[in-house]
Design a protein around this motif. Sequence first.
Motif, mmCIF file in Angstrom:
data_model
loop_
_atom_site.group_PDB
_atom_site.id
_atom_site.type_symbol
_atom_site.label_atom_id
_atom_site.label_comp_id
_atom_site.label_asym_id
_atom_site.label_seq_id
_atom_site.Cartn_x
_atom_site.Cartn_y
_atom_site.Cartn_z
ATOM 1 N N PHE A 72 9.389 19.178 -5.330
ATOM 2 C CA PHE A 72 8.426 18.252 -4.743
ATOM 3 C C PHE A 72 8.733 16.842 -5.242
ATOM 4 C CE2 PHE A 72 6.410 22.374 -4.769
ATOM 5 C CZ PHE A 72 5.750 22.430 -3.545
ATOM 6 N N LEU A 73 8.935 15.933 -4.287
ATOM 7 C CA LEU A 73 9.220 14.539 -4.629
ATOM 8 C C LEU A 73 8.085 13.659 -4.131
ATOM 9 C CD1 LEU A 73 12.085 15.931 -3.398
ATOM 10 C CD2 LEU A 73 12.994 13.815 -4.353
ATOM 11 N N HIS A 74 7.660 12.708 -4.960
ATOM 12 C CA HIS A 74 6.701 11.697 -4.545
ATOM 13 C C HIS A 74 7.489 10.430 -4.235
ATOM 14 C CE1 HIS A 74 3.152 13.751 -6.859
ATOM 15 N NE2 HIS A 74 3.621 14.473 -5.857
ATOM 16 N N VAL A 75 7.410 10.007 -2.979
ATOM 17 C CA VAL A 75 8.186 8.853 -2.528
ATOM 18 C C VAL A 75 7.223 7.721 -2.148
ATOM 19 C CG1 VAL A 75 9.870 8.019 -0.831
ATOM 20 C CG2 VAL A 75 10.010 10.372 -1.687
ATOM 21 N N SER A 76 7.540 6.519 -2.590
ATOM 22 C CA SER A 76 6.695 5.349 -2.322
ATOM 23 C C SER A 76 7.556 4.208 -1.812
ATOM 24 C CB SER A 76 5.968 4.920 -3.603
ATOM 25 O OG SER A 76 5.263 3.716 -3.407
ATOM 26 N N ASP A 77 6.982 3.409 -0.896
ATOM 27 C CA ASP A 77 7.697 2.218 -0.413
ATOM 28 C C ASP A 77 6.844 0.959 -0.505
ATOM 29 O OD1 ASP A 77 5.877 2.563 1.616
ATOM 30 O OD2 ASP A 77 7.330 2.610 3.245
ATOM 31 N N HIS A 83 1.339 8.094 -2.163
ATOM 32 C CA HIS A 83 2.755 8.415 -2.034
ATOM 33 C C HIS A 83 2.937 9.432 -0.913
ATOM 34 C CE1 HIS A 83 1.188 11.512 -4.902
ATOM 35 N NE2 HIS A 83 1.857 12.293 -4.069
ATOM 36 N N LEU A 84 4.159 9.579 -0.453
ATOM 37 C CA LEU A 84 4.511 10.611 0.520
ATOM 38 C C LEU A 84 5.112 11.780 -0.231
ATOM 39 C CD1 LEU A 84 4.831 11.417 3.535
ATOM 40 C CD2 LEU A 84 7.143 10.443 3.416
ATOM 41 N N GLN A 85 4.476 12.941 -0.104
ATOM 42 C CA GLN A 85 5.024 14.131 -0.766
ATOM 43 C C GLN A 85 6.100 14.747 0.116
ATOM 44 O OE1 GLN A 85 3.032 16.750 -3.563
ATOM 45 N NE2 GLN A 85 3.060 18.350 -1.988
ATOM 46 N N ASN A 162 2.868 1.765 -10.361
ATOM 47 C CA ASN A 162 1.676 1.940 -9.526
ATOM 48 C C ASN A 162 0.716 0.764 -9.678
ATOM 49 O OD1 ASN A 162 2.568 4.406 -8.562
ATOM 50 N ND2 ASN A 162 1.521 5.590 -10.135
ATOM 51 N N TYR A 163 0.568 0.275 -10.922
ATOM 52 C CA TYR A 163 -0.377 -0.802 -11.195
ATOM 53 C C TYR A 163 -0.015 -2.050 -10.407
ATOM 54 C CZ TYR A 163 -3.436 -3.878 -13.901
ATOM 55 O OH TYR A 163 -4.421 -4.754 -14.274
ATOM 56 N N PHE A 164 1.257 -2.458 -10.479
ATOM 57 C CA PHE A 164 1.624 -3.706 -9.815
ATOM 58 C C PHE A 164 1.847 -3.526 -8.326
ATOM 59 C CE2 PHE A 164 2.059 -4.991 -14.149
ATOM 60 C CZ PHE A 164 1.562 -6.276 -14.102
ATOM 61 N N GLY A 165 2.117 -2.308 -7.901
ATOM 62 C CA GLY A 165 2.110 -2.058 -6.466
ATOM 63 C C GLY A 165 0.727 -2.318 -5.899
ATOM 64 N N ALA A 166 -0.297 -1.795 -6.587
ATOM 65 C CA ALA A 166 -1.683 -2.009 -6.154
ATOM 66 C C ALA A 166 -2.056 -3.483 -6.241
ATOM 67 C CB ALA A 166 -2.631 -1.165 -7.002
ATOM 68 N N ASP A 314 -8.843 2.055 -1.183
ATOM 69 C CA ASP A 314 -7.998 2.874 -2.059
ATOM 70 C C ASP A 314 -7.482 2.062 -3.246
ATOM 71 O OD1 ASP A 314 -8.375 5.046 -0.457
ATOM 72 O OD2 ASP A 314 -6.446 4.881 0.595
ATOM 73 N N ASP A 315 -7.001 0.847 -2.960
ATOM 74 C CA ASP A 315 -6.491 0.017 -4.053
ATOM 75 C C ASP A 315 -7.629 -0.506 -4.924
ATOM 76 O OD1 ASP A 315 -3.670 0.152 -3.720
ATOM 77 O OD2 ASP A 315 -3.822 -1.170 -1.984
ATOM 78 N N VAL A 316 -8.773 -0.848 -4.311
ATOM 79 C CA VAL A 316 -9.937 -1.251 -5.101
ATOM 80 C C VAL A 316 -10.338 -0.124 -6.041
ATOM 81 C CG1 VAL A 316 -12.386 -1.807 -5.004
ATOM 82 C CG2 VAL A 316 -10.812 -2.913 -3.417
ATOM 83 N N GLU A 317 -10.352 1.093 -5.517
ATOM 84 C CA GLU A 317 -10.731 2.253 -6.331
ATOM 85 C C GLU A 317 -9.771 2.462 -7.489
ATOM 86 O OE1 GLU A 317 -11.630 7.057 -5.811
ATOM 87 O OE2 GLU A 317 -10.974 5.863 -4.091
ATOM 88 N N PHE A 318 -8.484 2.185 -7.257
ATOM 89 C CA PHE A 318 -7.491 2.316 -8.327
ATOM 90 C C PHE A 318 -7.882 1.474 -9.529
ATOM 91 C CE2 PHE A 318 -3.767 0.584 -10.495
ATOM 92 C CZ PHE A 318 -3.055 1.731 -10.827
ATOM 93 N N PHE A 319 -8.306 0.241 -9.273
ATOM 94 C CA PHE A 319 -8.696 -0.638 -10.370
ATOM 95 C C PHE A 319 -10.078 -0.285 -10.909
ATOM 96 C CE2 PHE A 319 -5.403 -3.164 -8.277
ATOM 97 C CZ PHE A 319 -4.662 -3.585 -9.366
ATOM 98 N N GLU A 320 -10.978 0.127 -10.034
ATOM 99 C CA GLU A 320 -12.326 0.449 -10.480
ATOM 100 C C GLU A 320 -12.343 1.635 -11.440
ATOM 101 O OE1 GLU A 320 -15.519 -1.164 -7.222
ATOM 102 O OE2 GLU A 320 -14.801 0.903 -7.000
#
Length: 497
Positions: A72-77, A83-85, A162-166, A314-320
């Motif tokens: 299983f690979l997690h791919v992000s762009d 991510h896309l599994q 992930n942090y700076f992507g968000a 989704d990104d707001v929730e990441f920081f929250e």
Amino acid sequence: MAITSLFRRTLLGTCITKSLKTPLTRQWRHNYTGPQSIHEILQRPIKDAENRVAVLSTGWVRAIRKHKNHVFLHVSDGSSSEHLQVVSGSDLFEKSQASYGCSLAVEGVLTKSPTEKQTFEVEATSLRVLGHCDPVQYPFKVRKKHRLDYVREHLHLRPRTNYFGALLRMRNAASMAVHEYFQSNGYCFVHTPILTSSDCEGAGEVFHAVAPDENVNKKVKAEESSSKLFFNNGAFLTVSGQLHLETISGAFRKSYCFGPTFRAEKSTGKLHLSEFYMIEAELSFTDRGIEDLIDAIRGLVTSVTGQLYAKHGDDVEFFEKQMPADYREAIRKLATAGSYQAISYTEAVNLLLKNNINFDSPISWGGDLRKEHEKFLVRHFDNSPVFVYDFPRELKPFYARENEDGWTVAAVDLLVPGVGEVVGGSVREERYPILRQRLEELRMDHQYEWYLDLRKFGSVPHAGFGLGFERYLQCLLGIETIKDAIPFPRFYGSCKI
């Protein structure tokens, strides 16, 4: 027909999976749209997964989980917080030589995920490494949460976390929301200069701009300097676009700028950068004075914040998830106009004195409000955003409009949780005699003769403000240091890459 063959015919995936031996036709160039972003794939209708539609995507491998027969690979762009599994057979994975951190082209079929963590996953029929990555030398390790100060040491690579992507998606979304607010409210967007002959008195220490053959340490007489300088006068990196916007406000009812500004303060504090972005606006025909100004500031902040919560949850929730619960509740008040409080500077000072708090910086009328004072005022109003208005004349720049009491000016700051002041503004002094007298007192009348002309020829009541973009994001996202709210931080002693 085989899935891969169908895919190549329908989406022309051969551009990645196979070298083309013949020239590309014009029709081919026109029709081919390239790989889909992960955001596009994750937004597809569920029926595409039920019908096992072929897809092509590209990105970087963020995680790898190996099982006996599958990987299983997690791919992000960067296009999505998710991510896309990708599910690959072990043989296909080993043959591809994919590793953590590498860039990858994935062909496969879209299927429904059996888990609740994601809606879709891709069953890979082809994996192709586009750029290899040595996971041993790569500074970010898989499934390890790195400290932000460590990540900051690798500015060229930190957007991959992930942090700076968000963060970058939130900066992008907030920037677009700013423009949308101003454009929908009749403001004209103006490109104000980075190089300027005005130091915007009172806005901060400035960087001098000199040509290579100019000796910045050599002192020359004023009458000799024009022949020795590249611009024939002193030039600086801008600390504010305000004065240039004021020239626009003599012809447009509303205008704004959004660009980089520079301060040469020798500070490495959590709220200071040497290069940062400012959102500045000017409003003409402000018949209600400071009330019009407060309405404009509140309108911008509530609109942008509301859009971020509504469209980028989704990104707001990441920081929250990284904030204390009470801070999350406080920040959400930025989106509600009714939550904003207002207090005069004099009332604020009396409140601070009355509570008799043992501040590190003593407070008295006429003194500037320090961060500890600002944060106290926010806490006093139940962690709501607070406008403080009518400051002593000596605390604000020469262009702030003098009130009838002769001691204060119609200036306002917006204080918010976490960072204190995030917006500063004022009603501009439009009365020619009073402004000239003020400039003469400061011995600046010659330097700002052009500024006085704006009052001589068709002046109107007007006001303006500036919002520090990084401080706003720092507040909204609960970022501890402002250096982590901007892609490439520049501060005293540091200007990497």
